[in-house]
Design an enzyme around this catalytic site. Sequence first.
Site, PDB file in Angstrom:
ATOM      1  CB  SER A  38      16.344 -24.652 -26.065  1.00 41.72           C
ATOM      2  OG  SER A  38      16.050 -25.835 -25.376  1.00 41.72           O
ATOM      3  CB  ILE A  70      16.386 -17.436 -20.314  1.00 47.23           C
ATOM      4  CG1 ILE A  70      15.942 -15.974 -20.398  1.00 47.23           C
ATOM      5  CG2 ILE A  70      16.793 -17.773 -18.872  1.00 47.23           C
ATOM      6  CD1 ILE A  70      14.761 -15.614 -19.504  1.00 47.23           C
ATOM      7  CG  HIS A  75       9.081 -10.169 -12.106  1.00 45.38           C
ATOM      8  ND1 HIS A  75      10.205  -9.459 -11.805  1.00 45.38           N
ATOM      9  CD2 HIS A  75       9.186 -10.479 -13.413  1.00 45.38           C
ATOM     10  CE1 HIS A  75      10.943  -9.342 -12.890  1.00 45.38           C
ATOM     11  NE2 HIS A  75      10.350  -9.949 -13.877  1.00 45.38           N
TER      12      HIS A  75
HETATM   13  P1  A3D Z   1      12.821 -17.014 -26.005  1.00 42.70           P
HETATM   14  O1  A3D Z   1      14.218 -16.757 -26.426  1.00 42.70           O
HETATM   15  O2  A3D Z   1      11.718 -16.685 -26.951  1.00 42.70           O
HETATM   16  O3  A3D Z   1      12.720 -18.565 -25.593  1.00 42.70           O
HETATM   17  C1  A3D Z   1      11.524 -19.172 -25.288  1.00 42.70           C
HETATM   18  C2  A3D Z   1      11.581 -20.583 -25.870  1.00 42.70           C
HETATM   19  O4  A3D Z   1      10.394 -21.269 -25.481  1.00 42.70           O
HETATM   20  C3  A3D Z   1      11.642 -20.614 -27.405  1.00 42.70           C
HETATM   21  O5  A3D Z   1      12.797 -21.327 -27.815  1.00 42.70           O
HETATM   22  C4  A3D Z   1      10.360 -21.321 -27.801  1.00 42.70           C
HETATM   23  O6  A3D Z   1      10.500 -22.164 -28.942  1.00 42.70           O
HETATM   24  C5  A3D Z   1      10.080 -22.137 -26.547  1.00 42.70           C
HETATM   25  N1  A3D Z   1       8.692 -22.576 -26.433  1.00 42.70           N
HETATM   26  C6  A3D Z   1       7.558 -21.926 -26.816  1.00 42.70           C
HETATM   27  N2  A3D Z   1       6.484 -22.690 -26.554  1.00 42.70           N
HETATM   28  C7  A3D Z   1       6.947 -23.826 -25.978  1.00 42.70           C
HETATM   29  C8  A3D Z   1       6.324 -24.994 -25.481  1.00 42.70           C
HETATM   30  N3  A3D Z   1       4.982 -25.144 -25.535  1.00 42.70           N
HETATM   31  N4  A3D Z   1       7.098 -25.960 -24.952  1.00 42.70           N
HETATM   32  C9  A3D Z   1       8.448 -25.814 -24.915  1.00 42.70           C
HETATM   33  N5  A3D Z   1       9.088 -24.739 -25.368  1.00 42.70           N
HETATM   34  C10 A3D Z   1       8.351 -23.758 -25.900  1.00 42.70           C
HETATM   35  O7  A3D Z   1      12.495 -16.252 -24.631  1.00 42.70           O
HETATM   36  P2  A3D Z   1      13.498 -15.947 -23.403  1.00 42.70           P
HETATM   37  O8  A3D Z   1      14.355 -17.140 -23.148  1.00 42.70           O
HETATM   38  O9  A3D Z   1      14.139 -14.629 -23.610  1.00 42.70           O
HETATM   39  O10 A3D Z   1      12.419 -15.757 -22.227  1.00 42.70           O
HETATM   40  C11 A3D Z   1      11.667 -16.862 -21.769  1.00 42.70           C
HETATM   41  C12 A3D Z   1      10.583 -16.413 -20.791  1.00 42.70           C
HETATM   42  O11 A3D Z   1      11.184 -15.851 -19.630  1.00 42.70           O
HETATM   43  C13 A3D Z   1       9.617 -15.342 -21.331  1.00 42.70           C
HETATM   44  O12 A3D Z   1       8.295 -15.636 -20.926  1.00 42.70           O
HETATM   45  C14 A3D Z   1      10.098 -14.076 -20.646  1.00 42.70           C
HETATM   46  O13 A3D Z   1       9.073 -13.109 -20.510  1.00 42.70           O
HETATM   47  C15 A3D Z   1      10.521 -14.627 -19.315  1.00 42.70           C
HETATM   48  N6  A3D Z   1      11.429 -13.774 -18.538  1.00 42.70           N
HETATM   49  C16 A3D Z   1      11.210 -13.693 -17.207  1.00 42.70           C
HETATM   50  C17 A3D Z   1      12.024 -12.923 -16.409  1.00 42.70           C
HETATM   51  C18 A3D Z   1      11.775 -12.835 -14.946  1.00 42.70           C
HETATM   52  O14 A3D Z   1      12.476 -12.156 -14.245  1.00 42.70           O
HETATM   53  C19 A3D Z   1      10.671 -13.580 -14.357  1.00 42.70           C
HETATM   54  C20 A3D Z   1      13.090 -12.201 -16.986  1.00 42.70           C
HETATM   55  C21 A3D Z   1      13.298 -12.305 -18.356  1.00 42.70           C
HETATM   56  C22 A3D Z   1      12.461 -13.109 -19.133  1.00 42.70           C
END
Ligand code: A3D
EC number: 1.1.1.37
Length: 321
Positions: free
Chosen positions: A11, A14, A176
Amino acid sequence: MARKKIALIGSGQIGGTLAHLIGLKELGDIVLFDITEGTPQGKALDIAESAPIEGFDAGYSGTNSYADIEGADVVIVTAGVPRKPGMSRDDLVGTNLKVMEQVGAGIRKYAPGAFVICITNPLDAMVWALQKASGLKPSMVVGMAGVLDAGRFRYFLADEFGVSVQDVSAFVLGGHGDDMVPLVRYSTVAGIPLPDLVRMGWTSQAKLDAIVERTRKGGGEIVGLLKTGSAFYAPASSAIAMAESYLKDKKRVLPCAVFLEGQYGVDGLYVGVPAVIGAGGIEKVVEIELNSGERSMFDKSIESVRGLVEACQQIAPHLGS
Ligand code: A3D
């Protein structure tokens, strides 16, 4: 007909954006899950309070318990850590692999009938691990990357040509990573392939090459600007396009990381290729002929994906091959 149930595992940036978009598009009721207490509950309540103002109906809840995702129709996974400046996506393997094992177990127990979209990086390896850990059919577990990479390519092209983004279509293949393969020959403006547009004087080959390079490094460009995390608006929109195609059986042809079983000469890896998403999940992989230059770029990209999956297999041999 009851509303669909969409579970968001993670949460953060993204996850929150996904939750808002799902409401605005009235795709279903949303369960936000996270390990951090308060974050999913707070975001769920905040977005629910925007519903009367925006005029949409959707149920929102936030949770720290996998039991609450029970029976979800779609699960979108962003749990884990994002990149910070100076990090490559591959630097995230160790941390995010453990997260995929936990998430996979939760899905296996509570949402085995779901269509699962993984966004966590490094994408092609994490979606592989998530499929193994969840035990779901590979056709129901897919990675989001190509829609985003193609979206970036389309945006840069539309900006260069001064035309609507709607009339630009782009084709991106491979993993990717920075060695993804934007396919110029299959990318068009109103059906006119990019090489023809260069001949017509719309742009130069040098400018087109620069756009391809900017697309490959598009994620890093945003990380460099934000400094505290990675892109989240466009990644969320991309996953929503995939979820919507599944929920509405639209059968859109979208570039996504799908499990290949011999297509493109690849067996047992998740790689970005065009695929049809409908009510059956990944219903068809679209296989196109590659010329020798495209093939060698594709092969290089596959080798990067293979290296990451092998690293996962060493850390977590119980996931299998
Ligand atoms: P962020 O805002 O840090 O959100 C990640 C969430 O995951 C945080 O709220 C954490 O508390 C939660 N989390 C951590 N460990 C756990 C767990 N064990 N179980 C449940 N929740 C957990 O990151 P974001 O939303 O910006 O990005 C999320 C992921 O997407 C990252 O790995 C990025 O690298 C990836 N991402 C991928 C793309 C692609 O195009 C594939 C693009 C942008 C980001």
